[in-house]
Design an enzyme around this catalytic site. Structure first.
Site, short mmCIF file in Angstrom:
data_model
loop_
_atom_site.label_atom_id
_atom_site.label_comp_id
_atom_site.label_asym_id
_atom_site.label_seq_id
_atom_site.Cartn_x
_atom_site.Cartn_y
_atom_site.Cartn_z
N SER A 1 0.87 -1.20 0.00
CA SER A 1 0.00 0.00 0.00
C SER A 1 0.90 1.24 0.00
CB SER A 1 -0.89 -0.02 1.25
OG SER A 1 -1.63 1.18 1.34
N GLU B 1 -8.61 3.69 2.94
CA GLU B 1 -9.44 2.47 3.02
C GLU B 1 -8.56 1.22 3.05
OE1 GLU B 1 -12.50 2.03 3.65
OE2 GLU B 1 -13.13 4.13 3.56
N GLU B 2 -7.45 1.28 2.32
CA GLU B 2 -6.51 0.14 2.36
C GLU B 2 -5.97 -0.08 3.77
OE1 GLU B 2 -4.71 0.46 -2.21
OE2 GLU B 2 -3.43 0.85 -0.48
N ILE B 3 -5.53 1.01 4.44
CA ILE B 3 -4.97 0.84 5.77
C ILE B 3 -6.02 0.36 6.75
CG2 ILE B 3 -5.27 3.25 6.47
CD1 ILE B 3 -2.40 0.87 7.45
#
Length: 1195
Positions: free
Chosen positions: A19, A85-87
């Protein structure tokens, strides 16, 4: 709820999810990181792999399918809701799926990320503007960022360059993605550490090369691979080049070298041979190289170079070479690690993992016995355990039994093929020697086998070829004997049997059916090389005169009986004519136990014969007529050939080294044949009862051992060799050895035991400067020793028991004497005992003075400070000197039948065994008997059988001493955490009596008792049990058994049906312990035996394994007592008539303990009150205390 496949990291699709904020690091840090991961074979997923227009949920799916996430936090990371949103998803997977997270703080502070400050936190100052319709997600993002910032990661820039940081990240990822799995191979952890110790990874200033050696399938590759995986991250370049021996046949050595260089330089597409300086590039890197399964030295020099490795490789580099050939390692390595076979526990674990499941470490109950058979069969061989176990996976008990029966008859074919690779790599001569050893000569001495096989290899050194086989791990030489792993042995015999299907062309025979076929039907051919027949399974075999006529190349012939070395009832197993017409002239090895003929075939020319063994034969003379050429003979054994008349036939045996004629009762003279045997080392004439003399005027220059024991007609002894080291004349009829013996300057042992006519010893006996052992026991006519005028520096053992010598020799010249026996020789002047020590004989460790008419020992006796064993039985002493306490090394004191002995002083603290049997005047013993040691470690036995004058107070003093000693021993055991079952008693005592002491709470008439133990009996202070029996010895005579022991079979059983059984010893005696003049012990009354036994057994933990630690654990216990002899056979001539038991506990912290208390205080306290142990009855807490001591404790 997460699926099981996601919960298991090993089943996830991707290694790493990355990411990052593309505008910050896509073309810089992140691209370099992805490249590094890709070059290491790590499967990394990032957003560029998703086509435009795909939903964000695809990314979430990829995160779930990855084992690890790398999050590159940069200045504009929080600008992207996609990144946020990834984290969020990554942190959720961390919580739910044990997902690993590595944060990288790239030009941002960890606090800025966690608290959303600085440039990183700018979007969070105006969330409505920055995130618009997603601003409701801000709190979730903040929480995820806070959690991520608290995870240990990497900060850049720091004090390291970007390339170093990326390399470090990559190595961490590699270890997390593919950690070294060591659990699947039992024992791999210890083996890996042993190899790592040799590699010395912590020494960065050297280059080390270590060889890993072992037979096929022993685990060389597994160990090397484990060490590689555990350590490769420390190196700049690393590669394991596997199975070189096979790959070189497929793709060539140069191709393997190219692969190795590319991997070490991390340059997959480089043409190695086009770059001259690549070797220089390799030299600049710290490398870890593993070359697996090397079979030729050329492979090492081509792959690693022919220059010294400390010049060719960077300091800190490590090289591991695995091979089956030790010779390949001798010039190319700094050390060699020999991979050991698995021990039984490791073998069982590996077998069960393969035969049942990867998590099962022990077989189910119904498979235990069969599993044990496979473990024994495999002898710790990992490949065998793996293959045999895997073949049984999923099969039931019947299938297991069928498979085992097949394996017993014929080795597993797949396993044999694996093992044969070692054999197939041998040369022709090596193959022949290997098969001869496997089929015929396993466990024989190496020199012997070398001599036997020499005739086949006249142009080669056989011993060198044998050592080549050892170097190639096909056999081992242990204690000069040729041994091989059982699987290798089976493989060799299988090759010897199966290599040629036609029996008529087979060369090696040992199967009795095949042997009978070729002997009874005259089917032998020129192909037959060896016949070994075990006659134990044969009732009768028919031989024709021409049985060996067609076996012109027969070299090895052996008929033997493995069940009986003395050939009992085997005289009629050979049904034959009057004799054999023929033996092949090629015979090198002829062993025929019970040879049924009076002569060897007259046409047999024994020019090649090296070893002739005709034990228990009917032979009268080797050849009926002419002398033969026997120059190659080295070993002859004609022992127990009762009809042998002479040694005619051995006149030319000039190279003979060993001649065994024991039990040849018809042999009256040795004759002139022996004069030529100047290489003879060993001559055994034991029990040649017709032998009257030895030849005069000869000197066998090599003779070391001469045995004439039991030659009852031998009246005169002549020196036939001046180099003899061991001379046995035991039981002969000689009156004098020789007048002068100085010429035997190498003599180490002179055994004259039971020479009852011997009256004189050589007057120059003292000149035997090498003599270590002089045995004169039983020389009843010997009245004196010759004067010892010079020091006999080597004499350590002097046994004079049973002689007529009245004076103890002056010891001034016997300063090295360690063992001295004078039993049965009445001393005229007991002051002679003083001479023993005052003249410097303080090294004596064993002193036997049974029946020496001694009335008193001087106080100076204490100067025997090395004394370990003292036997004074059957003397007239009334007491021992008080100075005996100072004999701190004394372990055994024998006072049997000292009928005048009336008291015992304080004895040495380290005594282990005191036997005062038959001291009928003994009334008093010191209190304490021995001064106890706070760090007590010596187990002790006190025997006072037939000491009838010992009153109750004295008996209680002895018991109190035993109680104290056992307490100290138990304390030492607890202090040093000595766990386990001690079958021998800590302390054992025995004395006349017919009552069990009252403090034994569990008592019964008869020889057994059963009881229910109180709750919480097996607490942390539990030590063991005190046991007591009364034994009736009516009309007992010790000749029934040299050793008597009182034993107890115990069984503890809890409410769940779990139980443990074992056997304790309560003590006893060993009649052969101490004096060599021991005699049977006779008892006619009842005696009490008391023992204190440690029983700290881990199996008892089932009493504590309850969810409620305070819960009661009812336990029943049973005890069966009996007497046994040295063979553990129960004795019926005496019986147990009463028995008792009490449990033993260590004092608790409220009890007056041992630490900080003087030993004298303990002695006084212990002697003043008897023990009372816990009983099987209810009692109040107040009743449990007496003078501050619990009743279930050792005071």
């Amino acid at each position: 709820m997460a699926s099981s496949s996601l919960l298991d990291p090993s089943k996830r699709k991707f290694d790493v999810f990355v990411s990052f904020r593309g505008k910050d690091t896509r073309n810089s840090f992140t691209s370099h990181l992805l490249d590094s991961l890709n070059r290491r074979g790590i499967d990394a997923f990032y957003d560029a792999q998703i086509l435009p227009g795909y939903d964000l949920s695809i990314l979430f799916k990829r995160i779930e399918q990855s084992k690890i996430s790398i999050v590159v936090f940069s200045e504009h990371y929080a600008d992207s809701t996609w990144c946020l949103e990834e984290i969020c998803k990554i942190i959720q997977c961390k919580k739910d799926l044990n997902h690993k997270v590595i944060p990288i703080f790239y030009y941002v502070k960890t606090s800025d990320v966690g608290e959303q400050k600085g440039k990183f936190g700018i979007p969070f100052l105006t969330p409505e503007k920055s995130f618009k319709e997603d601003c409701h997600r801000v709190e979730a993002w903040k929480e995820a960022l806070k959690i991520a910032s608290d995870i240990v990661g990497f900060v850049f820039p720091g004090n390291r360059t970007e390339s170093v940081v990326i390399e470090k990240i990559t190595f961490n990822i590699m270890n997390m993605v593919a950690p070294c799995e060591t659990t699947g191979f039992p024992g791999i952890e210890s083996r890996s550490k042993e190899l790592e110790e040799l590699l010395r990874f912590d020494d960065a200033n050297c280059v080390r090369t270590i060889g890993v050696l072992g037979m096929t399938g022993i685990g060389k590759t597994t160990v090397a691979d484990s060490v590689y995986k555990r350590n490769y991250s420390q190196f700049d370049g690393y590669y394991i080049l596997g199975d070189i021996g096979n790959d070189v046949k497929r793709c060539g050595l140069q191709r393997l070298r190219d692969i190795l260089f590319r991997k070490l330089l991390d340059m997959e597409n480089v043409e190695v041979r086009a770059h001259v300086r690549l070797e220089d590039f390799v030299r600049n890197k710290k490398l870890l190289i593993v070359l697996d399964n090397v079979t030729e030295e050329e492979q090492i020099t081509t792959l690693l170079g022919d220059k010294p490795y400390n010049e060719s490789y960077h300091k800190g580099s490590r090289i591991v070479i695995t091979t089956r050939d030790r010779k390949l390692l001798s010039k190319n390595t700094d050390a060699t690690y020999v991979v050991p076979r698995l021990n039984d526990t490791e073998a069982m674990e590996l077998f069960c993992r393969k035969a049942f499941s990867d998590k099962q470490l022990y077989p189910p109950k119904e498979f235990v016995d069969l599993s044990m058979k496979y473990i024994y069969y495999s002898k710790g061989h990992p490949l065998a355990l793996t293959m045999l176990g895997s073949a049984l996976l999923g099969k039931d008990e019947t299938d297991w039994k069928n498979e085992w029966n097949k394996l017993v008859k014929k080795p597993d074919e797949k396993l044999q093929e694996k093992l044969k690779t070692s054999y197939e790599a041998l040369g022709v001569a090596q193959k022949r020697i290997f098969l001869d050893i496997a089929c015929f000569f396993k466990s024989e001495k190496a020199d012997f086998v070398s001599s036997i096989l020499k005739s086949d290899h006249r142009d080669a050194d056989v011993m060198t070829l044998i050592k080549d086989l050892e170097d190639k791990c096909l056999l081992t030489i242990s204690y000069d004997r040729l041994e091989m792993h059982d699987l290798m042995h089976k493989m060799g015999k299988d090759i010897g049997y199966e290599s040629i299907k036609m029996v008529s062309k087979r060369s090696r025979f040992w199967n009795h059916e095949d042997v009978r076929k070729i002997l009874e039907k005259n089917k032998g051919t020129e192909y037959v090389r060896g016949i070994f027949l075990n006659m134990s399974s044969i009732t009768r075999i028919k031989l024709s005169p021409a049985a060996f006529m067609n076996m012109s190349n027969l070299k090895f012939l052996k008929f033997h009986n493995s069940h009986c070395s003395q050939w009992c009832d085997n005289d009629h197993k050979f049904h034959s004519c009057k004799g054999l017409d023929h033996f092949p002239d090629e015979l090198v090895y002829l062993h025929w136990q019970g040879y049924p003929y009076e002569h060897l075939p007259s046409e047999f020319n024994p020019e090649e014969l090296v070893d002739l063994n005709l034990r228990h034969s009917h032979i009268k003379q080797l050849w009926e007529d002419d002398e033969k050429n026997t120059e190659n003979l080295r070993w002859v054994d004609l022992s127990q050939s009762k009809g042998l008349l002479n040694l005619t036939g051995l006149s030319n045996a000039i190279n003979l080294e060993r001649l065994d004629l024991e039990g040849c009762t018809s042999l009256a003279v040795l004759g002139s044949s022996i004069k030529q045997m100047n290489k003879l080392i060993y001559l055994n004439l034991r029990d040649c009862t017709s032998l009257e003399s030895l030849p005069k005027g000869i000197n066998l220059k090599s003779l070391k051992t001469l045995i004439l024991s039991g030659c009852s007609k031998l009246h005169e002894f002549h020196i036939i060799s001046e180099n003899i080291e061991s001379l046995y004349l035991e039981g002969s009829a000689i009156v004098q050895v020789v007048e002068y013996i100085e010429s035997l300057r190498n003599l180490i042992l002179l055994n004259l035991k039971d020479c009852r006519r011997l009256r004189y010893l050589p007057i120059d006996l003292y000149k035997l400067k090498s003599l270590q052992e002089l045995i004169l026991s039983g020389c009843s006519a010997l009245e004196s020793l010759p004067p010892i005028k010079e020091e006999m520096k080597c004499l350590e053992i002097l046994l004079m028991d049973g002689t007529s010598i009245k004076q103890i020799p002056e010891m001034i010249c016997l300063r090295k004497l360690k063992i001295f026996s004078f039993c049965g020789s009445s001393i005229e002047d007991s002051t002679g005992l003083v001479l023993l020590h005052s003249s410097g004989s303080s090294r004596v460790s064993d002193l036997y003075l049974t029946n020496c008419n001694i009335n008193k020992l001087a106080d100076s006796f204490s100067s025997f400070h090395s004394l370990r064993c003292l036997c004074l039985s059957r003397n007239n002493i009334e007491t021992l000197p008080e100075s005996i306490e100072e004999l701190n090394s004394l372990l055994l004191l024998d006072l049997k039948h000292c009928r005048m002995l009336n008291s015992l002083p304080l004895l040495p603290s380290n005594l282990q065994y005191v036997d005062a049997h038959g001291c009928v005047s003994l009334e008093k013993v010191a209190k304490p008997v021995t001064l106890p040691l706070v760090t007590e470690r010596m187990h002790t036995t006190f025997i006072f059988t037939d000491c009838f004058k010992l009153n109750r107070a004295e008996q209680e003093a002895i018991v109190a001493q035993a109680q104290l000693k056992s307490q100290l021993l138990a304390r030492t055991s607890l202090q040093y955490s000595h766990k386990g079952l001690v079958l021998e008693p800590l302390v054992a005592i025995c004395f006349p009596g017919s009552e069990i002491p009252s403090w034994f709470c569990h008592q019964r008439m008869g020889s057994s008792l059963e009881t229910d133990l109180l709750p919480h009996w097996c607490n942390s202070r539990f030590i063991g049990a005190s046991l007591c029996v009364v034994v009736n010895f009516k009309d007992y005579e010790g000749h029934h058994a040299n050793r008597l022991s009182v034993r107890c079979k115990c069984r503890f059983k809890n409410q769940n049906g779990q139980s443990i059984s074992f056997s304790f010893c309560l003590g006893g005696w060993n009649e052969s312990c101490g004096s060599p003049c021991h005699e049977p012990r006779k008892l006619g009354s009842d005696h009490v035996f008391i023992s204190y036994n440690n029983c700290n057994v881990p199996v008892f933990r089932w009493t504590e394994e309850s969810n409620d630690s305070n819960r009661c654990h009812p336990t029943s216990a049973s005890f069966e007592f009996y007497l046994a002899d040295e063979t553990e056979r129960k004795l019926e001539c005496c019986k147990v008539i009463r028995c008792g038991m009490s449990l033993l506990y260590a004092p608790d912290e409220n009890t007056r303990g041992i630490q900080g208390i003087r030993v004298s205080d303990i002695v006084e306290h212990t002697s003043s009150q008897a023990f009372v142990h816990i009983g099987n009855r209810s009692h109040s807490q107040g009743d449990e205390r007496r003078n501050g001591t619990r009743r279930d404790e050792i005071p």
